[in-house]
Design a protein around this motif. Structure first.
Motif, PDB file in Angstrom:
ATOM      1  N   GLU A  74       0.825  -1.208   0.000  1.00 33.62           N
ATOM      2  CA  GLU A  74       0.000   0.000   0.000  1.00 33.62           C
ATOM      3  C   GLU A  74       0.863   1.263   0.000  1.00 33.62           C
ATOM      4  OE1 GLU A  74      -3.112  -0.124   2.947  1.00 33.62           O
ATOM      5  OE2 GLU A  74      -3.461   2.030   2.782  1.00 33.62           O
ATOM      6  N   LYS A  78       6.494   2.765  -2.881  1.00 33.29           N
ATOM      7  CA  LYS A  78       6.454   4.101  -3.485  1.00 33.29           C
ATOM      8  C   LYS A  78       7.846   4.744  -3.389  1.00 33.29           C
ATOM      9  CE  LYS A  78       1.537   4.436  -2.766  1.00 33.29           C
ATOM     10  NZ  LYS A  78       0.454   4.734  -1.813  1.00 33.29           N
ATOM     11  N   ARG A 117       2.535  11.876  -6.282  1.00 34.10           N
ATOM     12  CA  ARG A 117       2.585  11.981  -4.819  1.00 34.10           C
ATOM     13  C   ARG A 117       3.638  11.014  -4.270  1.00 34.10           C
ATOM     14  NH1 ARG A 117      -3.206  11.144  -2.621  1.00 34.10           N
ATOM     15  NH2 ARG A 117      -2.075  11.358  -0.677  1.00 34.10           N
ATOM     16  N   ASN A 156       0.760   6.239 -12.413  1.00 33.96           N
ATOM     17  CA  ASN A 156      -0.418   6.369 -11.564  1.00 33.96           C
ATOM     18  C   ASN A 156      -0.925   7.817 -11.623  1.00 33.96           C
ATOM     19  OD1 ASN A 156      -2.285   5.396  -9.634  1.00 33.96           O
ATOM     20  ND2 ASN A 156      -0.980   5.993  -7.897  1.00 33.96           N
ATOM     21  N   HIS A 242     -12.352   3.884  -5.789  1.00 33.69           N
ATOM     22  CA  HIS A 242     -12.642   4.305  -4.414  1.00 33.69           C
ATOM     23  C   HIS A 242     -14.086   4.810  -4.418  1.00 33.69           C
ATOM     24  CE1 HIS A 242      -8.580   3.700  -3.042  1.00 33.69           C
ATOM     25  NE2 HIS A 242      -8.123   4.384  -4.072  1.00 33.69           N
ATOM     26  N   TRP A 315      -8.515  -2.082  -1.478  1.00 32.16           N
ATOM     27  CA  TRP A 315      -7.434  -1.270  -0.886  1.00 32.16           C
ATOM     28  C   TRP A 315      -7.402  -1.511   0.618  1.00 32.16           C
ATOM     29  CZ3 TRP A 315      -3.573  -0.408  -3.590  1.00 32.16           C
ATOM     30  CH2 TRP A 315      -2.602   0.543  -3.261  1.00 32.16           C
TER      31      TRP A 315
HETATM   32  C1  XIL Z   1      -2.525   5.759  -0.182  1.00 23.15           C
HETATM   33  C2  XIL Z   1      -2.247   4.789   0.963  1.00 23.15           C
HETATM   34  O1  XIL Z   1      -3.385   4.039   1.230  1.00 23.15           O
HETATM   35  C3  XIL Z   1      -1.821   5.567   2.146  1.00 23.15           C
HETATM   36  O2  XIL Z   1      -1.476   4.676   3.190  1.00 23.15           O
HETATM   37  C4  XIL Z   1      -0.613   6.449   1.758  1.00 23.15           C
HETATM   38  O3  XIL Z   1      -0.255   7.224   2.788  1.00 23.15           O
HETATM   39  C5  XIL Z   1      -0.971   7.348   0.619  1.00 23.15           C
HETATM   40  O4  XIL Z   1      -1.421   6.582  -0.448  1.00 23.15           O
HETATM   41  N1  XIL Z   1      -4.493   6.222  -4.845  1.00 23.15           N
HETATM   42  C6  XIL Z   1      -3.382   5.421  -4.919  1.00 23.15           C
HETATM   43  C7  XIL Z   1      -2.827   4.856  -3.683  1.00 23.15           C
HETATM   44  O5  XIL Z   1      -2.936   5.066  -6.020  1.00 23.15           O
HETATM   45  O6  XIL Z   1      -1.441   4.715  -3.738  1.00 23.15           O
HETATM   46  C8  XIL Z   1      -3.191   5.689  -2.476  1.00 23.15           C
HETATM   47  O7  XIL Z   1      -2.762   4.986  -1.316  1.00 23.15           O
HETATM   48  C9  XIL Z   1      -4.667   5.935  -2.440  1.00 23.15           C
HETATM   49  C10 XIL Z   1      -5.103   6.701  -3.648  1.00 23.15           C
END
Ligand code: XIL
Length: 367
Positions: A74, A78, A117, A156, A242, A315
């Motif tokens: 998760e 990154k 991000r 992404n 989501h 997720w």
């Molecule tokens: C989120 C994680 O769930 C968090 O724990 C982290 O701090 C930030 O990222 N879209 C994405 C994911 O592609 O990587 C993100 O995950 C949620 C939104």
């Protein structure tokens, strides 16, 4: 190619796809059947995003092993987690997830190589200074290092129609450094290191009948068309999903048409980050869970009717660990913890679990 299914089938001795008969497979389904096993019956996969620390709790790790064929780090793959300090690549905690998967016959989806991000500060600076090679270097070293990972979210969240560019791309350090072809460049870099991996473009915000989601759907299709016509090595699209219950309208027919446009570009589809917010729902757990399950089921029924969809990842797996509990926008006004995932915080199956299982059972069988 279906790396997830093949691997686990061999390890579990299931051989369900070899039998080929859906009914025979269903007969083998017992109360212990996890979501992955049910999905596999119809040639699909199910997975969940995890962090390494919670996996050390035995109730959680058992639940993951029981329900998932695939796990997705998760956070820990990154860029900001891997290379906080330039040149000092720390694979440690992400490797724990890979080792856990290996020990239990699961596969890993890699997430996410190029994302605006969670980029380390030094890399933002380098990209802003047009040191464009840092992106390719990152992609190549990740894919090379995690050779066992055969499924990558390469880019992404690259589209953002509100950023007012004719190509609808998000204004990001990658765009600044390399221009619009940074997307193609990222995929080519990944392919150079792993000819056989599934390379995925992943994004959010397509589900509802609101202008922003309609614009995002159009922008995604245009982007995919551009990638395909320029022979960028992309295999699949990840739709994060989501979901929310704030009165937004999900139209199965409109969504099916969108999925078909992706499929017609000869791309597979994965639902990559499914969860569902309950911010505006009643406090009653029974009522809340029923609504969340109904909405999730309605969404997945529409999704799984499209044969190009090959799998679903939630997720998280249990409400004990969800990013939504730390997102102020997803917080319930009454302060109660949210319930966005298939298992509750004690690893008990919720109605959402059954809705996902039923959607897998009702899906047309994949070849
Ligand atoms: C989120 C994680 O769930 C968090 O724990 C982290 O701090 C930030 O990222 N879209 C994405 C994911 O592609 O990587 C993100 O995950 C949620 C939104």
């Amino acid at each position: 190619m279906h790396p997830f299914v093949t691997r686990r089938q061999v390890l579990l001795g299931g051989g369900l796809a070899l039998l080929g008969a859906q009914r025979a497979a269903l007969a083998l389904e017992s109360d212990d059947s996890g979501l992955a096993r049910i999905a596999r019956t119809n040639g699909l996969f199910y997975g969940a995003a995890v962090n390494s620390a919670p996996l050390t709790a035995s109730d959680f790790s058992k639940a993951v092993i029981r329900d998932a064929d695939v796990i997705v780090p998760e956070w820990e793959m990154k860029w900001g987690a891997i290379e906080k300090v330039r040149g000092d690549r720390q694979y440690g905690t992400s490797q724990r997830i890979v080792h856990f998967a290996k020990a239990h016959g699961l596969s890993v989806r890699g997430h996410a190589l190029v994302w605006h991000r969670n980029i380390p500060a030094w890399a933002v600076e380098a990209l802003n200074n047009k040191e464009y090679a840092v992106m390719q270097r990152h992609v190549r070293s990740m894919v090379a290092n995690f050779g066992a990972v055969r499924d990558w979210d390469v880019v992404n969240e690259a589209i953002e129609p509100t950023h007012d560019r004719s190509d609808n791309l998000r204004r990001s350090p990658f765009l600044t450094a390399l221009g619009p072809d940074y997307i193609g460049e990222a995929f080519r870099s990944a392919r150079a290191e792993s000819p056989g991996a599934r390379l995925v473009y992943n994004d959010f915000g397509f589900e509802y009948e609101i202008d922003t989601h309609r614009a995002r759907r159009r922008a995604l299709i245009r982007l995919l068309e551009r990638l395909k016509t320029t022979s960028v090595p992309i295999d699949a699209v990840g739709l994060q999903a989501h979901l929310v219950t704030r009165g937004l309208k999900f139209d199965p027919a409109a969504y099916a048409a969108f999925l078909k446009e992706i499929a017609d570009l000869d791309l597979k589809i994965i639902i990559t980050e499914l969860d569902i917010q309950d911010t505006d729902l009643p406090a009653s757990i029974g009522e809340r869970d029923r609504i969340l399950a109904d909405e999730t089921g309605r969404y997945l029924d529409a999704v799984l009717a499209q044969p190009a969809v090959i799998g679903v990842v939630t997720w998280g797996l249990s409400d004990r660990h969800t990013w939504l509990n730390s997102d102020p926008k997803a917080k319930r006004p009454d302060g109660l913890p949210s319930r966005p995932l298939p298992l509750d915080d004690r690893m008990e199956r919720k109605p959402m679990w059954s809705a996902i299982a039923n959607a897998f059972r009702n899906a047309p069988e994949r070849s």
